[in-house]
Structures are given as C-alpha cells and as structure tokens.
Scaffold this motif. Structure first.
Motif, mmCIF file in Angstrom:
data_model
loop_
_atom_site.group_PDB
_atom_site.id
_atom_site.type_symbol
_atom_site.label_atom_id
_atom_site.label_comp_id
_atom_site.label_asym_id
_atom_site.label_seq_id
_atom_site.Cartn_x
_atom_site.Cartn_y
_atom_site.Cartn_z
ATOM 1 N N GLN A 170 66.944 73.445 40.677
ATOM 2 C CA GLN A 170 68.322 73.804 40.348
ATOM 3 C C GLN A 170 68.776 73.144 39.054
ATOM 4 O O GLN A 170 69.463 73.744 38.245
ATOM 5 N N GLU A 179 67.243 77.205 44.496
ATOM 6 C CA GLU A 179 68.623 77.381 44.022
ATOM 7 C C GLU A 179 68.656 77.410 42.489
ATOM 8 O O GLU A 179 69.372 76.623 41.851
ATOM 9 N N THR A 223 68.260 80.412 48.184
ATOM 10 C CA THR A 223 69.662 80.530 47.795
ATOM 11 C C THR A 223 70.540 80.512 49.040
ATOM 12 O O THR A 223 70.091 80.880 50.128
ATOM 13 N N GLU A 263 73.468 87.077 45.676
ATOM 14 C CA GLU A 263 72.278 86.837 44.873
ATOM 15 C C GLU A 263 71.029 87.344 45.587
ATOM 16 O O GLU A 263 70.192 88.035 45.006
#
Length: 348
Positions: A81, A162, A194, A199
């Motif tokens: 991330q 993520e 996620t 998404e």
C-alpha cells in the motif's frame, strides 16, 4: 501460473486467522480478495507470497508444492500500500533493484536491466522520469513505479496488498482503469487485496468475499452482487436493506400478514428478508406489500434515499426514489422489492 490454496489454516499464537481455506486461481486471472478488516484477506495474500507459512494445508504454484518455499523461490512480485520504494534510489534504480540483487549466475547484464526498466517505464506511462527520486513523484506515480519494480523480475504471480489505499478517490479511480489495462497487456496472474467493494467489482475477473477467516463466496462481479449466497455477502456487497420476517405456507410474512412475496423453496420459520434499495417498485397503498413512514431522506447523486419505519416494531429500511419524488417527513410509502432473498434466521 495457476495457484491453488488447499485446506489452509493459519494460526497466530493459537488465534485462527484462516479456517480451512481452499481457492483455485486460474493462470492469467485477476482476482480480488475482498472483505472487512480482520477477514483474513491479507493473511491469505501473505501465505501465497511466502511471507507466512500455513499452520496446516498446502499452496501449489502449478503442480509444485510451494508451501515451504521463500518469496524469492516462488518468484512473486509484491506491491504494498505504501509503495516501499527506496528513497535514495532513482526511479530507474528502484525498478531494476530486484534484478541487480540476483545471484550473479541469474543476474542480467547492466545494459539489459536498464533496457527493461525503460520498457516498464513506458508501460506504466512514466517515460522521462527515470532519473527522479521517489520524493519528486506524486502518490499515484510512486505506486506505478512500485508496480513496475514488481513486474521487472518477470514474476510468476503478481500480488498487491491494498495498492491504492493511500491515494485519494480520483487517483484511485484512474489507477484502477490503468491497472486493468496493464493486466490485460501483460497477462500476469494477479491477486489483489482490497476492502473497497467498488474497486473489486470493477477490476477483478472474480471476487473472493471473505469474513472471519473464511471464504463466503467466489464469483464474478455479477454473481456476488446479484446472487449473494449468505446474509454477510448480501449485506457487504452493495447497499442492502433487511427485515426480520417469517416464511409460512411458502409465503413471506411480516408480523401477522403476507407481503406478496412467494418463497416456495424457503424453509418454514423465522428468516431475514434482504433487498437492494434501488430495486423496488412503488405501489399504491395495498394489503399485500410493504409500507412505511418516512423517517428521513437525503440526496444521493441523482436519486433520493429515503429511510422508512416499517411496522409496529420500528424496523427501518432504505429505499431509493427519483430525486423529484414528493416524499415528505412522516408521509407513507408502499412498495415491494423486485429482487430479494430470504435467509433462515439460523444462517445469520
């Protein structure tokens, strides 16, 4: 590269993070692991990567048991991330890092590493930025560099944890489209984690919905949205409203009356009715439908979202109305779900 997770359990100090999870990921597939915090999705990704080892069970890459192999031996690309770029290295050096640290026997020549970095910069639409440092890039650009670095080693599997979580909404939307285009161009087997359902539904070939260390449902975006197989999936994917009901004589009843929904295959007894707020038909006052009193309303983009109090128990549901609908506070609205599902109460 096909990946198969077979009856995997993972415990951390006797706490079970995953319970007997099995999953087949097809070669070249883009798959999303979707769920709330604590659902086990990142643990599953780390097990596929080799950053964690299963307590019980096996993970196969193709026909090979990779359960005891390291992340390097599995040859996976991992994107975090928060980018995890080396701040003291240029963009080109960051991209080529995984190749430069290979043992000399498998390390490409320096010219080839530079050429591969340049090719990947073109692919991720960052040509001309190879001499910049991470601090000179935007968040979206850094994430593109991180993805290029992961792809530089020509991984068997690309894993993303993520990947857009630290970016603002507009950049996230742009990068989602871009990632799908990159995947279609390269054909990597790709798994991304996620908690953002939009998404997952937009990007993935298939979505793996997880809750409390278990897989609830695996399917396409249409399958998990239109045919949720559990109360959790119905409540987690998309907006939903629910009401405690009962099934009697093949009909759905609210308290002491049927509401015009036939459920011939549902077991008799207490149940929960689920439906989507946008998927209702408005009716004139009727004997066999749902009706409620407007408790609140709000504008949601091009529609009006109305909260209704249903029945004497003050149960509340939301329905969606045209933005110009004259619903007023304490007015009464009758409706019936067009698409809906009942789950026996024991399934909750």
């Amino acid at each position: 590269m096909q990946v198969r997770v077979e009856n995997v359990r993972k415990e951390f100090d006797t706490f079970p993070a995953l319970h007997d999870v099995s999953l087949d990921i097809r070669s070249g597939e883009l798959i999303a692991l979707l769920g709330p915090s604590g659902s086990g999705k990142t643990t599953l990704l780390r097990l596929i990567a080799g950053l964690e080892q299963p307590t019980i069970g096996k993970i196969f890459f193709g026909d090979d048991d990779a359960s005891e192999r390291s992340i390097r031996e599995r040859n996976v690309g991992f994107v975090f991330q928060h980018y995890a770029l080396f701040r003291h290295m240029t963009v080109a050096d960051n991209i080529g890092f995984g190749l430069k640290v290979r043992p000399s026997a498998t390390r490409p020549p320096a010219d080839e590493i530079r050429k591969r970095a340049s090719t990947l910069l073109d692919l991720v639409q960052l040509s001309g930025l190879e001499k910049r440092y991470p601090a000179q890039l935007s968040g979206g650009q850094r994430q593109r560099v991180a993805l290029a670095r992961a792809m530089a080693i020509e991984p068997k599997v690309l894993l993303l944890d993520e990947p857009f979580g630290a970016l603002d909404a507009q950049v996230r939307r742009e990068l989602r489209r871009w990632l799908r285009e990159i995947h279609d161009a390269t054909g990597h087997t790709t798994v991304f984690v996620t908690h953002d359902q939009e998404e997952a539904l937009e990007l993935a070939d298939r979505v793996v919905v997880m809750s409390q260390g278990r897989i609830e449902q695996v399917g396409t975006a249409d399958e998990v949205y239109d045919q949720p197989n559990s109360p959790f999936v119905y409540g987690f994917i998309g907006d939903s409203s629910s009401l405690p009901v009962k099934v009697e004589d093949g009909q759905v009843w609210l308290t002491d009356r049927p509401i015009g929904l036939a459920a011939p295959d549902a077991p008799t007894g207490p149940a929960t009715l689920f439906f989507r707020p946008h998927d209702v038909e408005l009716l004139d006052e009727c004997a066999g439908c749902l009706a409620g009193t407007v408790a609140a309303s709000r504008r949601v983009a091009g529609t009006k979202r109305v909260e209704l109090e249903i029945g004497g128990h003050r149960e509340r549901v939301e329905i969606e109305l045209p933005v110009d609908h004259p619903a007023a506070q304490r007015s009464r609205i009758a409706f019936r779900p067009r698409k809906w599902k009942v789950f026996p109460s024991a399934a909750n």
